[in-house]
Scaffold this motif. Structure first.
Motif, PDB file in Angstrom:
ATOM      1  N   PHE A  26     -43.424 -30.466   6.251  1.00  0.00           N
ATOM      2  CA  PHE A  26     -43.146 -29.286   5.228  1.00  0.00           C
ATOM      3  C   PHE A  26     -42.451 -30.076   3.956  1.00  0.00           C
ATOM      4  O   PHE A  26     -42.046 -31.228   4.467  1.00  0.00           O
ATOM      5  CB  PHE A  26     -42.158 -28.286   5.893  1.00  0.00           C
ATOM      6  CG  PHE A  26     -41.125 -28.846   6.756  1.00  0.00           C
ATOM      7  CD1 PHE A  26     -39.887 -29.698   6.369  1.00  0.00           C
ATOM      8  CD2 PHE A  26     -41.424 -28.629   8.219  1.00  0.00           C
ATOM      9  CE1 PHE A  26     -39.203 -30.210   7.371  1.00  0.00           C
ATOM     10  CE2 PHE A  26     -40.599 -29.114   9.041  1.00  0.00           C
ATOM     11  CZ  PHE A  26     -39.560 -29.991   8.928  1.00  0.00           C
ATOM     12  N   PRO A  27     -42.291 -29.728   2.944  1.00  0.00           N
ATOM     13  CA  PRO A  27     -41.735 -30.328   1.793  1.00  0.00           C
ATOM     14  C   PRO A  27     -40.545 -30.461   2.072  1.00  0.00           C
ATOM     15  O   PRO A  27     -39.467 -29.684   2.636  1.00  0.00           O
ATOM     16  CB  PRO A  27     -41.798 -29.315   0.624  1.00  0.00           C
ATOM     17  CG  PRO A  27     -42.925 -28.425   1.098  1.00  0.00           C
ATOM     18  CD  PRO A  27     -42.918 -28.244   2.470  1.00  0.00           C
ATOM     19  N   ILE A 135     -34.297 -37.315   6.620  1.00  0.00           N
ATOM     20  CA  ILE A 135     -34.506 -36.048   6.047  1.00  0.00           C
ATOM     21  C   ILE A 135     -35.220 -35.157   6.816  1.00  0.00           C
ATOM     22  O   ILE A 135     -34.800 -33.760   6.835  1.00  0.00           O
ATOM     23  CB  ILE A 135     -34.642 -36.073   4.582  1.00  0.00           C
ATOM     24  CG1 ILE A 135     -33.799 -37.104   3.676  1.00  0.00           C
ATOM     25  CG2 ILE A 135     -35.020 -34.865   3.848  1.00  0.00           C
ATOM     26  CD1 ILE A 135     -34.368 -37.211   1.956  1.00  0.00           C
ATOM     27  N   SER A 136     -36.468 -35.457   7.195  1.00  0.00           N
ATOM     28  CA  SER A 136     -37.321 -34.423   8.100  1.00  0.00           C
ATOM     29  C   SER A 136     -36.470 -34.339   9.362  1.00  0.00           C
ATOM     30  O   SER A 136     -36.499 -33.098   9.700  1.00  0.00           O
ATOM     31  CB  SER A 136     -38.605 -35.328   8.348  1.00  0.00           C
ATOM     32  OG  SER A 136     -39.307 -34.587   9.062  1.00  0.00           O
ATOM     33  N   HIS A 137     -35.921 -35.053   9.999  1.00  0.00           N
ATOM     34  CA  HIS A 137     -35.228 -34.866  11.093  1.00  0.00           C
ATOM     35  C   HIS A 137     -33.931 -33.960  10.817  1.00  0.00           C
ATOM     36  O   HIS A 137     -33.737 -33.162  11.687  1.00  0.00           O
ATOM     37  CB  HIS A 137     -34.756 -36.063  11.869  1.00  0.00           C
ATOM     38  CG  HIS A 137     -34.409 -36.007  13.141  1.00  0.00           C
ATOM     39  ND1 HIS A 137     -35.291 -36.307  14.373  1.00  0.00           N
ATOM     40  CD2 HIS A 137     -33.353 -35.568  13.886  1.00  0.00           C
ATOM     41  CE1 HIS A 137     -34.555 -36.218  15.356  1.00  0.00           C
ATOM     42  NE2 HIS A 137     -33.357 -35.597  15.259  1.00  0.00           N
ATOM     43  N   ILE A 138     -33.248 -34.133   9.874  1.00  0.00           N
ATOM     44  CA  ILE A 138     -32.135 -33.492   9.655  1.00  0.00           C
ATOM     45  C   ILE A 138     -32.561 -31.891   9.199  1.00  0.00           C
ATOM     46  O   ILE A 138     -31.972 -30.880   9.869  1.00  0.00           O
ATOM     47  CB  ILE A 138     -31.265 -33.718   8.445  1.00  0.00           C
ATOM     48  CG1 ILE A 138     -30.551 -35.427   8.642  1.00  0.00           C
ATOM     49  CG2 ILE A 138     -30.214 -32.925   7.852  1.00  0.00           C
ATOM     50  CD1 ILE A 138     -29.771 -36.216   7.614  1.00  0.00           C
ATOM     51  N   ALA A 235     -38.126 -44.531  11.133  1.00  0.00           N
ATOM     52  CA  ALA A 235     -36.425 -44.321  11.044  1.00  0.00           C
ATOM     53  C   ALA A 235     -35.959 -45.652  11.428  1.00  0.00           C
ATOM     54  O   ALA A 235     -34.531 -45.918  11.179  1.00  0.00           O
ATOM     55  CB  ALA A 235     -36.081 -43.364  11.725  1.00  0.00           C
ATOM     56  N   VAL A 236     -36.725 -46.605  12.109  1.00  0.00           N
ATOM     57  CA  VAL A 236     -36.154 -47.953  12.510  1.00  0.00           C
ATOM     58  C   VAL A 236     -35.782 -48.675  11.388  1.00  0.00           C
ATOM     59  O   VAL A 236     -36.603 -48.798  10.411  1.00  0.00           O
ATOM     60  CB  VAL A 236     -37.159 -48.697  13.168  1.00  0.00           C
ATOM     61  CG1 VAL A 236     -36.602 -50.075  13.620  1.00  0.00           C
ATOM     62  CG2 VAL A 236     -37.517 -47.953  14.665  1.00  0.00           C
ATOM     63  N   VAL A 237     -34.445 -49.298  11.306  1.00  0.00           N
ATOM     64  CA  VAL A 237     -34.128 -50.574  10.393  1.00  0.00           C
ATOM     65  C   VAL A 237     -34.092 -51.766  11.344  1.00  0.00           C
ATOM     66  O   VAL A 237     -33.803 -51.712  12.517  1.00  0.00           O
ATOM     67  CB  VAL A 237     -32.819 -50.206   9.679  1.00  0.00           C
ATOM     68  CG1 VAL A 237     -32.927 -48.815   8.850  1.00  0.00           C
ATOM     69  CG2 VAL A 237     -31.797 -50.334  10.453  1.00  0.00           C
TER      70      VAL A 237
END
Length: 353
Positions: A26-27, A135-138, A235-237
């Motif tokens: 989704f957006p 952002i997608s996970h949140i 999401a890995v840094v």
């Protein structure tokens, strides 16, 4: 030893054996996160940090914490070279209060005007999809505190680096396993996202310069907040390993010092289980007669076998190659390394970064 092995057994059961990308179906909303970095004498990372952050669309706040090098001028130079629309997304502040990452982060969060803050370190590397994955996970899970994976930035692939990497990745797999078992015990400030309200409501242990991540996790658990872990590889840094044994011991002594402020029972229980398992086989080696040394060998075998399985699982997620003989060598050296870390922590200043 049995308690320690039961931890790893549980983690292996919960950690995916095959990791797939989480699709953004989704957006993604804008205005959800502010990306924050607290910096102390990070001149060597200034240009690369700005170049990486410029690829992301969220506002960024950088806080200089009593820097004594030319970090400030290098940041200004890098930002001024960006297009005007990207420059406007950057804010650079100076921490005029007490020195320490915790104070710098509090200033950062106070200045943020978004519901969430996504924090990282100046020397970390991340994918251009890092921001979108968070952002997608949140947007899907609405956590108060989101624990995020931190991998190893490969440098020279030397034996020393491999040992440092094994130590770090074992902590990351424990972080992942504990979070997935709904008993989160560790967090890493190099990659963490939290609600602004949660951070500002908790009473930070300001006698420690660092530890913002672990103390925030402890407070979130105490308040019954929604704590989640993001398994999306985007999401890995990546964080660099210490460049010398001196740096390694300094880093771990700093981590060990702040452990005196932990009150979370899950953290304490895991710490004692790990500590006991680390020193059981050396203790048996020196205490048992020769005809019973098979017990020592058996303890070492089971401990190392379980740890090897866990580290092999990390290859799927962090893409850092695990070599069998490096794991054996690290298992043999780890009790000695732990003793040095404890001794160094005892004579070090807990207020240092």
């Amino acid at each position: 030893m049995i308690t320690y092995l039961s931890y790893i057994h549980t983690w292996l059961r919960l950690i995916p054996s095959k990791v797939t990308d989480e699709a953004n179906a989704f957006p993604l909303p804008s205005g959800l996160i502010t990306i924050g970095v607290a910096l102390h004498n990070e001149a060597s990372s200034a240009h690369s940090l700005i170049s990486s952050l410029a690829l992301l669309s969220s506002p960024k706040i950088l806080v200089l914490d009593h820097c004594t090098d030319n970090t400030a001028s290098l940041l200004a130079e890098a930002i001024s070279a960006l297009p005007r629309n990207q420059q406007q997304l950057f804010s650079v502040l100076s921490n005029g209060g007490p020195q320490g990452k915790k104070h710098a982060l509090r200033l950062l969060v106070e200045r943020a005007d978004t519901p969430y803050v996504l924090a990282t370190d100046a020397d970390c590397r991340f994918s251009p999809k890092w921001e979108a994955s968070v952002i997608s996970h949140i947007n899907a899970r609405h956590p108060d505190l989101l624990l995020l994976p931190v991998g190893v930035c490969p440098l020279d692939r030397s034996l020393r680096e491999s040992l440092f990497a094994l130590d770090f990745l074992s902590l990351q797999m424990a972080t992942m396993g504990c979070a997935l078992s709904e008993k989160p015990t560790m967090a890493n400030g190099a990659n963490i996202c939290f609600s602004r309200d949660l951070f500002l409501s908790h009473n930070a242990n300001t006698q420690y310069a660092s530890g913002d991540d672990m103390f925030l996790l402890s407070e979130a658990k105490r308040l019954g907040k929604n704590i989640d872990y993001c398994l999306n590889p985007d999401a890995v840094v990546l964080t660099p390993m210490p460049l010398s044994w001196r740096s390694f011991f300094h880093q771990h002594a700093r981590w060990f010092r702040k452990s005196s402020g932990y009150t979370d029972r899950d953290v304490i229980r895991l710490g004692w289980a790990t500590f006991s398992a680390t020193f059981l086989w050396p203790l048996l080696l020196f205490c048992l007669p020769m005809n019973l040394q098979w017990i020592t060998a058996l303890c070492f075998f089971f401990k190392t076998t379980y740890e090897l399985q866990l580290l092999r699982r990390s290859e799927l997620f962090f893409s850092y190659p695990i070599k069998f003989y490096h794991v054996i060598l690290f298992a043999l050296l780890y009790p000695l390394l732990t003793i040095v870390i404890v001794l160094k922590a005892a004579v070090s200043d807990k207020r240092s970064w």
